[in-house]
Design a protein around this motif. Sequence first.
Motif, PDB file in Angstrom:
ATOM      1  N   UNK A  42       0.813  -1.173   0.043  1.00 46.51           N
ATOM      2  CA  UNK A  42      -0.032   0.140  -0.032  1.00 46.51           C
ATOM      3  C   UNK A  42       0.698   1.207  -0.061  1.00 46.51           C
ATOM      4  N   UNK A  43       2.010   1.281   0.904  1.00 48.34           N
ATOM      5  CA  UNK A  43       2.842   2.552   1.113  1.00 48.34           C
ATOM      6  C   UNK A  43       3.541   2.525  -0.424  1.00 48.34           C
ATOM      7  N   UNK A  44       3.995   1.628  -0.793  1.00 49.43           N
ATOM      8  CA  UNK A  44       4.945   1.543  -1.845  1.00 49.43           C
ATOM      9  C   UNK A  44       3.945   2.102  -3.089  1.00 49.43           C
ATOM     10  N   UNK A  45       2.731   1.961  -3.188  1.00 51.68           N
ATOM     11  CA  UNK A  45       2.007   2.274  -4.316  1.00 51.68           C
ATOM     12  C   UNK A  45       1.453   3.708  -4.289  1.00 51.68           C
ATOM     13  N   UNK A  46       1.414   4.666  -3.209  1.00 52.48           N
ATOM     14  CA  UNK A  46       1.157   5.590  -3.088  1.00 52.48           C
ATOM     15  C   UNK A  46       2.401   6.798  -3.697  1.00 52.48           C
ATOM     16  N   UNK A  48       3.413  11.193  -3.513  1.00 50.08           N
ATOM     17  CA  UNK A  48       3.881  12.070  -2.651  1.00 50.08           C
ATOM     18  C   UNK A  48       2.456  12.549  -1.872  1.00 50.08           C
ATOM     19  N   UNK A  49       1.390  13.116  -2.712  1.00 55.23           N
ATOM     20  CA  UNK A  49       0.267  13.514  -2.508  1.00 55.23           C
ATOM     21  C   UNK A  49      -0.636  12.573  -1.638  1.00 55.23           C
ATOM     22  N   UNK A  50      -0.640  11.129  -2.194  1.00 59.73           N
ATOM     23  CA  UNK A  50      -1.302  10.298  -1.331  1.00 59.73           C
ATOM     24  C   UNK A  50      -0.777   9.780  -0.184  1.00 59.73           C
ATOM     25  N   UNK A  51       0.460  10.057  -0.093  1.00 53.38           N
ATOM     26  CA  UNK A  51       1.250   9.642   1.400  1.00 53.38           C
ATOM     27  C   UNK A  51       0.557  10.635   2.585  1.00 53.38           C
ATOM     28  N   UNK A  52      -0.099  11.699   2.203  1.00 50.95           N
ATOM     29  CA  UNK A  52      -0.670  12.416   3.280  1.00 50.95           C
ATOM     30  C   UNK A  52      -1.955  12.745   3.374  1.00 50.95           C
ATOM     31  N   UNK A  53      -3.020  11.988   2.778  1.00 49.98           N
ATOM     32  CA  UNK A  53      -4.373  12.107   2.699  1.00 49.98           C
ATOM     33  C   UNK A  53      -4.867  11.897   4.249  1.00 49.98           C
ATOM     34  N   UNK A 199       4.376   8.895   6.030  1.00 52.83           N
ATOM     35  CA  UNK A 199       2.781   8.523   5.803  1.00 52.83           C
ATOM     36  C   UNK A 199       2.017   9.080   6.687  1.00 52.83           C
ATOM     37  N   UNK A 200       1.242  10.179   6.610  1.00 50.42           N
ATOM     38  CA  UNK A 200       0.302  10.821   7.523  1.00 50.42           C
ATOM     39  C   UNK A 200      -0.592   9.814   8.249  1.00 50.42           C
ATOM     40  N   UNK A 207       5.717   2.888   6.917  1.00 53.95           N
ATOM     41  CA  UNK A 207       5.422   4.192   6.819  1.00 53.95           C
ATOM     42  C   UNK A 207       5.072   4.954   8.407  1.00 53.95           C
ATOM     43  N   UNK A 208       5.657   6.077   8.405  1.00 53.62           N
ATOM     44  CA  UNK A 208       5.225   6.701   9.898  1.00 53.62           C
ATOM     45  C   UNK A 208       5.270   8.104   9.814  1.00 53.62           C
TER      46      UNK A 208
END
Length: 305
Positions: A42-46, A48-53, A199-200, A207-208
Amino acid sequence: MAPRPGHQAVVQVPVATLWAAPDAVRPIDGPALRDCPDVAGWVAGMDRDQQVGDCVLTQLLLGEPVLVTGAGPDGWVRVVALGQPAAKLDPRGYPGWLRAAHLTTTDAAGRSGPALVVDVRRTTLHLAPDGPTALAGVVLGTRLRSAGRPTDGWRPVRVPGRADPLWAPEGDLVPLPTEWPEAKEVLAVAERLRDLVYVWGGLSTDGIDCSGLVQLAWRRYGVLLPRDADDQAEATVALALDDERPGDLYFFARPGRRIHHVGIVSAEPHGGRRRMLHACYLTRRVVEEELPADRVATLVGAHRV
């Protein structure tokens, strides 16, 4: 047995994600929603914008307890994460939504055996010593219970939702400490997460986020801190600037706003210059650096746990 409102349950997957609402999830979030979630994928597929949804609130690790407070559509339940204090949101813990499949009401891990904690970024639990994989991606800071003596470099552990023990590489686990750790020991744990993806809401070694890094590093030593940065500031002791030492915390806020960021002091201050280790929203990585000008401008205090 499915978790029911008004009853406690525990997480039975390596990492479960707590969401703002069932309808807040995005197409990219599919791997994290599976009955056996693939959080690393999941994290690998995001991007930059998706990492902070802001649909992600926090994450819970294998064995974490929750109070189920309501049922939702399509296998969702509303819960309070009892091991993640969030006083401003709910005095019982962090509220949000989980997939019911990520929970169990059978907590074999909570009833017997010495407490252990995962001391590597990720480990895999097996059905037998050096046998087939049962649970992959069990992350640093996860608490388990010993189910007996090690055998040929493998240790049996009790896992929620499973009647029979699973087996972990013996070197991946250590006894859960019973004494208060030194701050520099906690810093050393956080330093092992350098370059981890931001990751938000993330609270794992997949991810953290900034407060997640602080919470997870202290969790490794059995110390429970609040989940969010502003609550962490209230739960710690304020210091005079220049009295901070490695392992203490820096907090940041814009004028008239609440605290929005936290970092771990990584070196003693020198000549007004300060360094910290933190999960950085701007670089989307865990980095160790001297405080840049924008951080210096928003530094509101140093604290000690």
